[in-house]
Scaffold this motif. Structure first.
Motif, PDB file in Angstrom:
ATOM      1  N   ILE A   4     -32.569   8.549  55.436  1.00 38.99           N
ATOM      2  CA  ILE A   4     -31.797   8.847  54.233  1.00 38.99           C
ATOM      3  C   ILE A   4     -32.727   9.416  53.171  1.00 38.99           C
ATOM      4  N   THR A   5     -32.271  10.486  52.524  1.00 42.01           N
ATOM      5  CA  THR A   5     -33.038  11.085  51.433  1.00 42.01           C
ATOM      6  C   THR A   5     -32.399  10.676  50.113  1.00 42.01           C
ATOM      7  N   TYR A   6     -33.165   9.971  49.301  1.00 41.28           N
ATOM      8  CA  TYR A   6     -32.746   9.581  47.962  1.00 41.28           C
ATOM      9  C   TYR A   6     -33.365  10.583  46.998  1.00 41.28           C
ATOM     10  N   ILE A   7     -32.568  11.118  46.069  1.00 42.15           N
ATOM     11  CA  ILE A   7     -33.058  12.111  45.117  1.00 42.15           C
ATOM     12  C   ILE A   7     -32.873  11.570  43.708  1.00 42.15           C
ATOM     13  N   GLU A   8     -33.993  11.470  42.985  1.00 41.09           N
ATOM     14  CA  GLU A   8     -33.938  11.005  41.602  1.00 41.09           C
ATOM     15  C   GLU A   8     -33.382  12.104  40.706  1.00 41.09           C
ATOM     16  N   THR A  23     -26.322  -0.918  53.889  1.00 39.95           N
ATOM     17  CA  THR A  23     -25.679   0.144  53.122  1.00 39.95           C
ATOM     18  C   THR A  23     -26.748   1.050  52.537  1.00 39.95           C
ATOM     19  N   VAL A  24     -26.314   2.198  52.033  1.00 46.97           N
ATOM     20  CA  VAL A  24     -27.244   3.125  51.383  1.00 46.97           C
ATOM     21  C   VAL A  24     -27.891   2.443  50.182  1.00 46.97           C
ATOM     22  N   MET A  25     -27.091   1.674  49.433  1.00 47.21           N
ATOM     23  CA  MET A  25     -27.619   0.949  48.274  1.00 47.21           C
ATOM     24  C   MET A  25     -28.648  -0.092  48.694  1.00 47.21           C
ATOM     25  N   CYS A  44     -19.622  -0.201  43.714  1.00 50.65           N
ATOM     26  CA  CYS A  44     -19.408   1.138  43.125  1.00 50.65           C
ATOM     27  C   CYS A  44     -18.900   1.052  41.692  1.00 50.65           C
ATOM     28  N   ALA A  45     -19.411   0.109  40.930  1.00 51.62           N
ATOM     29  CA  ALA A  45     -18.934  -0.093  39.568  1.00 51.62           C
ATOM     30  C   ALA A  45     -19.986   0.213  38.501  1.00 51.62           C
ATOM     31  N   CYS A  49     -25.965   4.572  41.468  1.00 46.64           N
ATOM     32  CA  CYS A  49     -26.214   5.335  42.697  1.00 46.64           C
ATOM     33  C   CYS A  49     -24.960   6.148  43.037  1.00 46.64           C
ATOM     34  N   HIS A  50     -25.149   7.325  43.581  1.00 47.95           N
ATOM     35  CA  HIS A  50     -24.055   8.221  43.958  1.00 47.95           C
ATOM     36  C   HIS A  50     -24.379   8.780  45.329  1.00 47.95           C
ATOM     37  N   VAL A  51     -23.382   8.928  46.172  1.00 47.73           N
ATOM     38  CA  VAL A  51     -23.580   9.466  47.511  1.00 47.73           C
ATOM     39  C   VAL A  51     -22.863  10.802  47.597  1.00 47.73           C
TER      40      VAL A  51
END
Length: 52
Positions: A4-8, A23-25, A44-45, A49-51
């Protein structure tokens, strides 16, 4: 494992191997990705983080 690539927000990328079942989180939190506070516990509140 999933890669998984996380982008700041500034474009900095973090490529992480995340174990199946997480999970991604959870992958972000366990790998200390900056900016992912997980205050909502994955509901998701909190909008940290956004996917895409």
């Amino acid at each position: 494992m999933a890669k998984i690539t996380y982008i700041e927000h500034d474009g900095t990328e973090h490529v992480i191997d995340v174990k199946p079942g997480l999970t991604v989180m959870e992958g972000a939190v366990k790998n200390n990705i900056p900016g992912i506070d997980a205050d909502c516990g994955g509901a998701c509140a909190c909008a940290t983080c956004h996917v895409y």
